[in-house]
Design a protein around this motif. Structure first.
Motif, mmCIF file in Angstrom:
data_model
loop_
_atom_site.group_PDB
_atom_site.id
_atom_site.type_symbol
_atom_site.label_atom_id
_atom_site.label_comp_id
_atom_site.label_asym_id
_atom_site.label_seq_id
_atom_site.Cartn_x
_atom_site.Cartn_y
_atom_site.Cartn_z
ATOM 1 N N UNK A 130 9.497 0.215 -5.735
ATOM 2 C CA UNK A 130 8.465 0.989 -5.041
ATOM 3 C C UNK A 130 7.369 1.502 -5.965
ATOM 4 N N UNK A 131 6.141 1.347 -5.522
ATOM 5 C CA UNK A 131 4.976 1.857 -6.234
ATOM 6 C C UNK A 131 4.389 2.996 -5.406
ATOM 7 N N UNK A 132 4.461 4.234 -5.894
ATOM 8 C CA UNK A 132 3.997 5.372 -5.094
ATOM 9 C C UNK A 132 2.588 5.209 -4.526
ATOM 10 N N UNK A 133 1.673 4.601 -5.264
ATOM 11 C CA UNK A 133 0.315 4.410 -4.740
ATOM 12 C C UNK A 133 0.336 3.533 -3.489
ATOM 13 N N UNK A 134 1.186 2.535 -3.476
ATOM 14 C CA UNK A 134 1.305 1.638 -2.321
ATOM 15 C C UNK A 134 1.887 2.395 -1.129
ATOM 16 N N UNK A 135 2.834 3.294 -1.394
ATOM 17 C CA UNK A 135 3.508 4.040 -0.331
ATOM 18 C C UNK A 135 2.577 5.028 0.366
ATOM 19 N N UNK A 136 1.462 5.343 -0.269
ATOM 20 C CA UNK A 136 0.517 6.315 0.282
ATOM 21 C C UNK A 136 -0.592 5.664 1.114
ATOM 22 N N UNK A 137 -0.597 4.347 1.209
ATOM 23 C CA UNK A 137 -1.669 3.620 1.896
ATOM 24 C C UNK A 137 -1.489 3.596 3.409
ATOM 25 N N UNK A 138 -2.614 3.442 4.107
ATOM 26 C CA UNK A 138 -2.569 3.104 5.524
ATOM 27 C C UNK A 138 -2.224 1.627 5.640
ATOM 28 N N UNK A 139 -1.395 1.278 6.626
ATOM 29 C CA UNK A 139 -0.972 -0.117 6.812
ATOM 30 C C UNK A 139 -0.969 -0.460 8.293
ATOM 31 N N UNK A 140 -0.928 -1.743 8.576
ATOM 32 C CA UNK A 140 -0.887 -2.202 9.968
ATOM 33 C C UNK A 140 0.458 -1.821 10.592
ATOM 34 N N UNK A 141 0.477 -1.502 11.865
ATOM 35 C CA UNK A 141 1.730 -1.116 12.527
ATOM 36 C C UNK A 141 2.588 -2.331 12.901
ATOM 37 N N UNK A 142 3.844 -2.057 13.252
ATOM 38 C CA UNK A 142 4.720 -3.075 13.819
ATOM 39 C C UNK A 142 5.587 -3.843 12.842
ATOM 40 N N UNK A 143 5.614 -3.478 11.564
ATOM 41 C CA UNK A 143 6.407 -4.217 10.574
ATOM 42 C C UNK A 143 7.890 -3.909 10.728
ATOM 43 N N UNK A 144 8.712 -4.902 10.409
ATOM 44 C CA UNK A 144 10.162 -4.747 10.487
ATOM 45 C C UNK A 144 10.825 -4.807 9.110
ATOM 46 N N UNK A 145 10.060 -5.221 8.090
ATOM 47 C CA UNK A 145 10.572 -5.230 6.717
ATOM 48 C C UNK A 145 9.406 -4.972 5.775
ATOM 49 N N UNK A 146 9.652 -4.115 4.801
ATOM 50 C CA UNK A 146 8.589 -3.806 3.848
ATOM 51 C C UNK A 146 8.570 -4.805 2.701
ATOM 52 N N UNK A 147 7.490 -4.783 1.952
ATOM 53 C CA UNK A 147 7.348 -5.655 0.794
ATOM 54 C C UNK A 147 8.063 -5.099 -0.420
ATOM 55 N N UNK A 148 8.072 -5.878 -1.470
ATOM 56 C CA UNK A 148 8.818 -5.535 -2.675
ATOM 57 C C UNK A 148 8.336 -4.256 -3.361
#
Length: 185
Positions: free
Chosen positions: A32-50
């Motif tokens: 996990x990269x904290x900067x990535x975790x703070x971003x707005x993202x598209x809805x509806x995902x069932x699995x997160x990225x690395x």
């Protein structure tokens, strides 16, 4: 189908090779990269990225199942006793979502932008264990990074409890003798 460099000679070998291929192709490496975790993202995902891509979206999706939502929220509440009261999702006009929480006594929800790196890392590790489309194997390098030492026992219990359910199988590396002791207890 090949099995260790030799052509599969039997149906059993072929089935084994196919199953091994399926398992190996369904591995998630979570760093996990904290900067990535703070971003707005598209809805509806069932699995997160690395790196935790789609974290907020995955949590929003898992929260649609009330039992899963309550179980996930319970782990976050254990992380910060007396603070977190609920999940919250911030939205852009385009419908993208950012993770947040509601805290007891505060009128406004707290955005991922204001949460500590350690809280976010714990939240994403927990989300990986609750995500709607879990991998067969979840690999997490130096899982204790950013997590307060007083919360390592909670992290070990989370790993133990969720992986006992059979999926995902969790493989972690650590430099923390304390976390290792909790995992082996």
């Amino acid at each position: 189908v090949h099995l260790f460099g030799e052509v599969a000679q039997t149906v059993a070998n072929e089935q084994f090779a196919r199953e091994a291929t399926r398992l190996v192709s369904n591995v998630q490496f979570l760093d996990p990269a904290p900067a990535v975790l703070r971003e707005y993202v598209r809805p509806g995902a069932r699995r997160m990225g690395d790196r935790g891509e789609l974290f907020a979206s995955v949590v929003e999706t898992l929260a649609k199942d009330l039992a899963t939502r309550d179980a996930y929220l319970s782990w976050l509440q254990n992380l910060t006793p007396t603070h977190i009261s609920d999940l919250h999702f911030f939205r852009t006009d385009e419908g993208e979502v950012r993770f947040g929480v509601r805290e007891n006594g505060l009128p406004e929800p707290i955005s991922a932008l204001s949460l500590s790196d350690g809280t976010l890392r714990f939240a994403v590790i927990a989300a990986a264990l609750f995500q709607p489309d879990p991998p067969e194997v979840l690999l997490v390098e130096e899982i204790e990074n950013g997590v307060n030492a007083t919360r390592l026992r909670l992290l070990a219990e989370l790993l133990r409890q969720r992986s006992a359910r059979g999926r995902p199988q969790v493989v972690v590396t650590t430099h923390s003798p304390l976390l290792l002791a909790y995992l082996l207890a």
